[in-house]
Design a protein around this motif. Sequence first.
Motif, PDB file in Angstrom:
ATOM      1  N   ASN A 168      38.087  36.692  51.924  1.00  0.00           N
ATOM      2  CA  ASN A 168      37.416  35.997  50.884  1.00  0.00           C
ATOM      3  C   ASN A 168      36.937  34.666  50.675  1.00  0.00           C
ATOM      4  O   ASN A 168      37.110  33.876  50.955  1.00  0.00           O
ATOM      5  CB  ASN A 168      37.996  36.320  50.095  1.00  0.00           C
ATOM      6  CG  ASN A 168      37.458  35.718  48.610  1.00  0.00           C
ATOM      7  OD1 ASN A 168      36.542  35.607  48.271  1.00  0.00           O
ATOM      8  ND2 ASN A 168      37.874  34.411  47.351  1.00  0.00           N
ATOM      9  N   GLY A 224      36.164  37.327  42.965  1.00  0.00           N
ATOM     10  CA  GLY A 224      36.182  35.599  42.522  1.00  0.00           C
ATOM     11  C   GLY A 224      35.095  34.755  42.688  1.00  0.00           C
ATOM     12  O   GLY A 224      35.035  35.416  43.923  1.00  0.00           O
ATOM     13  N   THR A 281      38.859  31.901  49.264  1.00  0.00           N
ATOM     14  CA  THR A 281      40.311  31.979  49.133  1.00  0.00           C
ATOM     15  C   THR A 281      40.832  31.805  50.411  1.00  0.00           C
ATOM     16  O   THR A 281      40.462  32.632  51.082  1.00  0.00           O
ATOM     17  CB  THR A 281      40.987  32.852  48.007  1.00  0.00           C
ATOM     18  OG1 THR A 281      40.598  34.037  47.838  1.00  0.00           O
ATOM     19  CG2 THR A 281      40.706  32.276  46.745  1.00  0.00           C
ATOM     20  N   GLU A 322      44.267  36.287  46.449  1.00  0.00           N
ATOM     21  CA  GLU A 322      45.336  35.819  45.341  1.00  0.00           C
ATOM     22  C   GLU A 322      44.663  35.594  43.925  1.00  0.00           C
ATOM     23  O   GLU A 322      44.820  35.382  42.673  1.00  0.00           O
ATOM     24  CB  GLU A 322      45.861  34.153  45.245  1.00  0.00           C
ATOM     25  CG  GLU A 322      44.894  33.569  46.161  1.00  0.00           C
ATOM     26  CD  GLU A 322      45.484  31.983  46.951  1.00  0.00           C
ATOM     27  OE1 GLU A 322      46.309  32.451  46.976  1.00  0.00           O
ATOM     28  OE2 GLU A 322      44.765  31.163  46.771  1.00  0.00           O
ATOM     29  N   THR A 323      43.235  36.330  43.503  1.00  0.00           N
ATOM     30  CA  THR A 323      42.219  36.167  42.764  1.00  0.00           C
ATOM     31  C   THR A 323      41.733  37.876  42.954  1.00  0.00           C
ATOM     32  O   THR A 323      40.869  38.292  43.786  1.00  0.00           O
ATOM     33  CB  THR A 323      40.774  35.393  43.084  1.00  0.00           C
ATOM     34  OG1 THR A 323      39.768  35.306  44.219  1.00  0.00           O
ATOM     35  CG2 THR A 323      41.223  33.878  42.774  1.00  0.00           C
ATOM     36  N   ASN A 354      39.013  39.562  40.164  1.00  0.00           N
ATOM     37  CA  ASN A 354      38.412  39.522  38.508  1.00  0.00           C
ATOM     38  C   ASN A 354      38.151  40.392  37.863  1.00  0.00           C
ATOM     39  O   ASN A 354      36.972  41.391  38.877  1.00  0.00           O
ATOM     40  CB  ASN A 354      36.957  38.411  38.575  1.00  0.00           C
ATOM     41  CG  ASN A 354      36.238  38.373  37.382  1.00  0.00           C
ATOM     42  OD1 ASN A 354      36.635  38.543  36.398  1.00  0.00           O
ATOM     43  ND2 ASN A 354      34.133  38.858  37.775  1.00  0.00           N
ATOM     44  N   ASP A 400      40.190  35.342  36.476  1.00  0.00           N
ATOM     45  CA  ASP A 400      41.023  35.656  37.580  1.00  0.00           C
ATOM     46  C   ASP A 400      42.378  36.333  37.044  1.00  0.00           C
ATOM     47  O   ASP A 400      43.063  36.067  36.138  1.00  0.00           O
ATOM     48  CB  ASP A 400      41.714  34.636  37.786  1.00  0.00           C
ATOM     49  CG  ASP A 400      42.526  34.470  39.278  1.00  0.00           C
ATOM     50  OD1 ASP A 400      42.669  36.067  39.588  1.00  0.00           O
ATOM     51  OD2 ASP A 400      43.352  33.884  39.784  1.00  0.00           O
ATOM     52  N   ASP A 459      47.810  37.405  39.400  1.00  0.00           N
ATOM     53  CA  ASP A 459      49.241  36.488  39.194  1.00  0.00           C
ATOM     54  C   ASP A 459      49.958  36.249  40.179  1.00  0.00           C
ATOM     55  O   ASP A 459      51.425  35.997  40.452  1.00  0.00           O
ATOM     56  CB  ASP A 459      50.162  37.018  37.830  1.00  0.00           C
ATOM     57  CG  ASP A 459      50.163  37.558  37.287  1.00  0.00           C
ATOM     58  OD1 ASP A 459      50.515  38.918  38.844  1.00  0.00           O
ATOM     59  OD2 ASP A 459      50.933  38.384  36.250  1.00  0.00           O
ATOM     60  N   SER A 500      49.662  36.132  45.234  1.00  0.00           N
ATOM     61  CA  SER A 500      49.198  35.682  46.320  1.00  0.00           C
ATOM     62  C   SER A 500      50.066  36.373  47.435  1.00  0.00           C
ATOM     63  O   SER A 500      51.456  36.824  47.620  1.00  0.00           O
ATOM     64  CB  SER A 500      49.860  34.662  46.408  1.00  0.00           C
ATOM     65  OG  SER A 500      49.166  34.262  47.390  1.00  0.00           O
TER      66      SER A 500
END
Length: 329
Positions: free
Chosen positions: A111, A138, A142, A146-147, A149, A160, A163, A165
């Motif tokens: 990402n 997102g 990263t 871990e995100t 959207n 985001d 929750d 990772s």
Amino acid sequence: PVAAAERWADPRLHVTDGLQLWLDASRQSEVRQLNGHSQLRNGDALDAWYDASGHERHLAQPGRDSQPTYSMASEFSVVRFDGIDDFLVLQKFERTAKDVTVFIVGMPRSNTGDFRALISGYQTGTDDYVTGFNLDLGPAATARFETLNFEGAGFGGAVDLMDVSAPWEVFHTLCAVSSSGKESRVFIDGAAGGRRPRLESTLHIDSLVIAARHYGAGSSSPRVRGYFHGDLAEVLLYDRALDENEQNAVEKYLRGKYSGIQEAMANAQRQKPLRKVENPPPVQVLVPGFSVRRLPLELTNINSIKYRHDGKLVALAYNGNVYLLSVSD
């Protein structure tokens, strides 16, 4: 109306009411042969991903440079996107819906920011998050997955909802559900993620994009951007919010179908022989988002080349000389 799934579709999926799009990588070689095309081979460029829902909403990519590749390992198949310019699009999806449910089985590989998207639906000439919906990684780069959207008409603005990772190159089953006037929420591998409120609104999906988004980033000309880097095995899109029992049934189907895909793809990657690149470029950057172009210069004894604050290119030579390489505005 409920359309009958294609005869080549996987019979193990029983929740088909409201199913508007069904992309199954494992069935693509079979359907291409039924349509008179040659059988897909490992590593082939994919110019079309056939829809198994019965609506014949096949996604395509006529541009050779933007076609993803087809990858197979054991009984599993995926469509692989390079994160640079690969995507598939259907210009005439032509649906509106109050609610939506999306399931995606995929493996993100990186990402680098700029809303790297798994799926995007939009009204012609508009931003996806204003008129339709999008599911992406997102705005910021990263180091791990871990995100996530999920936004659209009535729930615009990047939020985001992930929750947890996870490392890259791991397959996940993602689910996103949005109900008009209630909320939008996501699930990662069957576990509930974040949720956000949604106003009363209608999703206008004239066109649909897989592995990219459609928005203008503040300009008046929305375009395809935010290319996804990773593999996609299956995509399901419903024009309603599935209830808990239906959602569990679909996730059970996907979990059973792809239980061995991680190991199979990893083994195939390890066994893949090295291959010499034909006509390699002078410089190659091994992460997406970069391009290389050759300057029309022949220079010797140059220590460094750098753009000055005003945009002009300057070279520092070994003997202490400084050369101004660009003089025009």
